[in-house]
Design an enzyme around this catalytic site. Structure first.
Site, PDB file in Angstrom:
ATOM      1  N   ASN A 160      17.053 -15.579  39.140  1.00  0.00           N
ATOM      2  CA  ASN A 160      16.430 -14.266  38.992  1.00  0.00           C
ATOM      3  C   ASN A 160      15.166 -14.382  38.157  1.00  0.00           C
ATOM      4  OD1 ASN A 160      18.290 -12.151  40.264  1.00  0.00           O
ATOM      5  ND2 ASN A 160      19.684 -13.516  39.149  1.00  0.00           N
ATOM      6  N   GLU A 161      14.096 -14.663  38.855  1.00  0.00           N
ATOM      7  CA  GLU A 161      12.812 -14.896  38.199  1.00  0.00           C
ATOM      8  C   GLU A 161      12.287 -13.609  37.573  1.00  0.00           C
ATOM      9  OE1 GLU A 161      12.206 -17.745  37.666  1.00  0.00           O
ATOM     10  OE2 GLU A 161      12.028 -19.083  39.380  1.00  0.00           O
ATOM     11  N   PRO A 162      11.301 -13.730  36.658  1.00  0.00           N
ATOM     12  CA  PRO A 162      10.726 -12.541  36.029  1.00  0.00           C
ATOM     13  C   PRO A 162      10.409 -11.460  37.066  1.00  0.00           C
ATOM     14  CG  PRO A 162       9.750 -14.507  35.105  1.00  0.00           C
ATOM     15  CD  PRO A 162      10.674 -14.963  36.185  1.00  0.00           C
ATOM     16  N   THR A 179       9.451 -22.669  37.195  1.00  0.00           N
ATOM     17  CA  THR A 179      10.748 -23.161  37.676  1.00  0.00           C
ATOM     18  C   THR A 179      10.534 -24.363  38.595  1.00  0.00           C
ATOM     19  OG1 THR A 179      11.592 -20.923  37.587  1.00  0.00           O
ATOM     20  CG2 THR A 179      12.826 -22.483  38.947  1.00  0.00           C
TER      21      THR A 179
END
Ligand code: GLP
Length: 630
Positions: A160-162, A179
């Site tokens: 769950n990236e920014p 990432t």
């Protein structure tokens, strides 16, 4: 283990700090064992949420131990993994499916049908339905009892990236640049890292009844502190754990470094003012208010929560002078000691001169990245310098480099006046090219390709070291077996590794050793290499040379030492920095972090300048690990 108490005002989620990842992993595994045993009695399954990456590895090893030695059964356990790279088959060595089999599932008695991992190889049009079914499956078994989490450098949980919202569910996501940089070594180059992944959403994760996020090593310290103490924000998905009724952080002392209770303990409660703690407080204050150490006044101490220190060790001016002198004494242009000089206040002793210095490089580029300037000085000052490449580093070399080498060899052998005499070389080159084509972009390297890639890095190290005047015969390639038989994030040291290191040390009997690995997570190449070295040095401590040997830690691409942590600061002139950069330019596979080493060295010099010490172009910094004999 230390729990929060005074720290509650700062820490917004329950945080336990353990002396090591192994101890944290043990505690968590024991908790899971108790849960499994309790559910067994009522005949209900335990539903666990699983994570990948190097972080959970010690925890999985402990679960395997419980299964093997304490006969803990996983027949009654159902698992859901957080995520999977999109575009990889389940049998790709870097797929999370493969990771889980290798690290856990193949070693316990969990039924295959109880294992759930998002599928990364479905056609685009089927992904949405697959994600929905994943959510439904979790609900159908009654939800997740306990979800294990790691944390990425962007603060992500799962993938769950920014920008991921609190309500997000299982879905396909585009991976963040950071990432992908962090996964570059796993895939031999950033360009090979998949661009997408399927991940449980933040909302999916928060539905679990209990959550435990683990983090090890100083590299994770900054992001972990933000997740624990900062605001809840979509920019750091781990911060959402603050709002969960039963979320906990299990971290080691390295990952705890940036928490207020560790970093600025005087803001949290009473402090015992050891020399290191005093230096930390004065340096922090000086940098914080941008005033050189010698210009700090009593009011500054009082306004920054340091009145206690002032009353114990003041007046301020005396304290300033003491700390200034300590900092001043860390600076030396003589990392091997200055011969014929009084050495009471010098970081390294004057005698013996010259010294035999062993510089351990976990992979062939690390020593040049971390201390190229210092190597340059040691050589210039006549020391007997040995650069020891602990591993071959072959896994990090991209296919393109191997192609370049093999095709040059093929062409060379074919163009020589007597091609018949070169058939072995031609056959080798053709075979290497064939194997490269056959395995394709993501395929695993064959032993032959690993060997070729290792040789390419050897050449690069020789070339880089040559730029610093290190002779070829002073470079040792250890090729420690743990690296040759493993993959990134899942290495395991063996007794053979320790034996090789021991033999080398006993043969060389060094006066000083430079090593790195301390900031890294415990299953990284540097982390494992350092631990092995520490263990071997402790085994050898009875030997005369060992008790007199100084162990200096350096930092390469990872978190640099902070000014109060530095015991030796070796300044570099602009020319020396250029020489180091020239040496680094010989490597074909440096990561962007490794390339930024000059900025790190300049930043350290900037700190010294800001503290009111001399202004240098750049500084390489070291921490002393063993005391010098008096
Ligand atoms: C990946 C995984 C995360 C993991 C993170 C950190 O992004 N999807 O679940 O927490 O890596 O990895 P490591 O534990 O190797 O530092």
């Amino acid at each position: 283990m230390s729990d929060r108490s005074h720290a509650e005002a700062y820490e917004k989620v329950h945080t336990s700090i353990f002396p090591s990842s192994a101890e944290a992993a043990k505690a968590l595994a024991a908790e899971i064992r108790d849960l499994i045993l309790e559910r067994e009695k009522s005949g209900k399954p335990v539903v666990l949420g699983m994570a990948t990456g190097s972080t959970p590895v010690p925890f999985y090893r402990e679960l395997i131990r419980l299964h093997e030695q304490e006969k803990l059964s996983f027949k009654n356990v159902i698992t859901f993994n957080l995520d999977e790279y999109y575009g990889l088959n389940a049998d790709h060595p870097e797929s999370y499916a493969c990771f889980m089999r290798e690290q856990l599932f193949d070693h316990i008695d969990i039924p295959a049908e109880n294992i759930n991992i998002p599928c990364g190889s479905l056609p685009r049009e089927q992904v949405f339905a697959h994600c929905r079914e994943y959510e439904e499956k979790i609900d159908a078994v009654g939800g997740i009892d306990l979800q294990i989490l790691g944390i990425g450098r962007t603060g992500h949980i799962g993938f769950n990236e920014p920008g991921s919202s609190r309500e997000s569910l299982t879905r396909r996501i585009t991976l963040d640049r950071i990432t992908r940089q962090d996964a570059a070594a796993d895939f031999r180059g950033e360009e090979n890292v998949p661009r997408f992944a399927i991940t449980m959403g933040v909302g999916t994760i928060l539905r679990a009844r209990k959550l435990v996020l683990m983090a090890w090593g100083e590299n994770k310290a900054a992001i972990t502190a933000k997740a624990i103490e900062g605001p809840v924000t979509e920019a750091i998905s781990a911060s959402f754990l603050q709002d969960h009724p039963d979320a906990r952080f299990f971290i080691d002392t390295g990952a705890a470094r940036e928490l207020t209770r560790i970093k600025l303990p005087w803001l949290v409660g009473p402090v015992s003012w050891t020399p290191r703690e005093t230096r930390r407080a004065v340096v922090w204050q000086s940098l914080q208010i941008k005033r050189p150490v010698l210009k700090l006044i009593d009011e500054d101490y009082n306004e920054h929560g340091l009145s206690d220190l002032l009353s114990e060790q003041g007046p301020g001016y005396q304290l300033n002078i003491r700390i200034f002198n300590q900092l001043q004494h860390t600076i030396t242009g003589w990392p091997g000691g200055k011969p014929e000089e009084e050495d009471t206040y010098r970081p390294e002793r004057a005698k013996p001169y010259p010294k035999r210095s062993l510089i351990f490089s976990p992979e062939p580029q690390d020593a040049i990245v971390g201390m190229g300037g210092t190597i340059d000085r040691l050589i210039e000052q006549g020391h007997d310098v040995w650069v020891i490449s602990m591993t071959s580093g072959s896994l990090r070399v991209p296919d393109s480099e191997a192609y370049k080498f093999a095709s040059t060899l093929a062409e060379l052998a074919g163009n020589l006046s007597n091609p018949a005499a070169w058939t072995t070389q031609t056959t080798y080159a053709r075979e290497a090219l064939r194997q490269l084509d056959e395995k394709g972009e993501f395929g695993e390297d064959t032993p032959m390709l690993r060997q070729l890639k290792g040789l390419i890095l050897r050449g690069e190290l020789r070339d880089a070291a040559h730029a610093l005047n290190v002779l070829r015969q002073q470079i040792v390639f250890l090729n420690l077996p743990y690296y040759e038989h493993g993959r990134y994030r899942r290495f395991k040291a063996t007794p053979a590794d320790a034996e090789m290191l021991k033999k080398l040390l006993q043969e060389k009997k060094p006066h000083q050793i430079y090593a790195t690995g301390d900031a890294a997570d415990p299953s990284s190449v540097a982390g494992i290499g350092y631990k092995l070295l520490e263990q071997v040095l402790s085994d050898l401590r009875g030997e005369e040379w060992a008790s007199a040997c100084t162990l200096w830690l350096y930092r390469g691409k990872e978190k640099p030492f902070e000014p109060h942590e530095i015991d030796m600061a070796v300044p570099m002139s602009p020319l020396q920095l250029d020489r180091k950069l020239r040496a680094l330019s010989r490597y074909g596979s440096l990561t962007s972090l490794e390339k930024s080493t000059a900025d790190i060295n300049r930043a350290t010099a900037g700190h010294y300048d800001a503290l009111g010490l001399a202004e240098y172009e750049a500084i390489e910094s070291f921490q002393r690990r063993t005391r010098q004999p008096q």
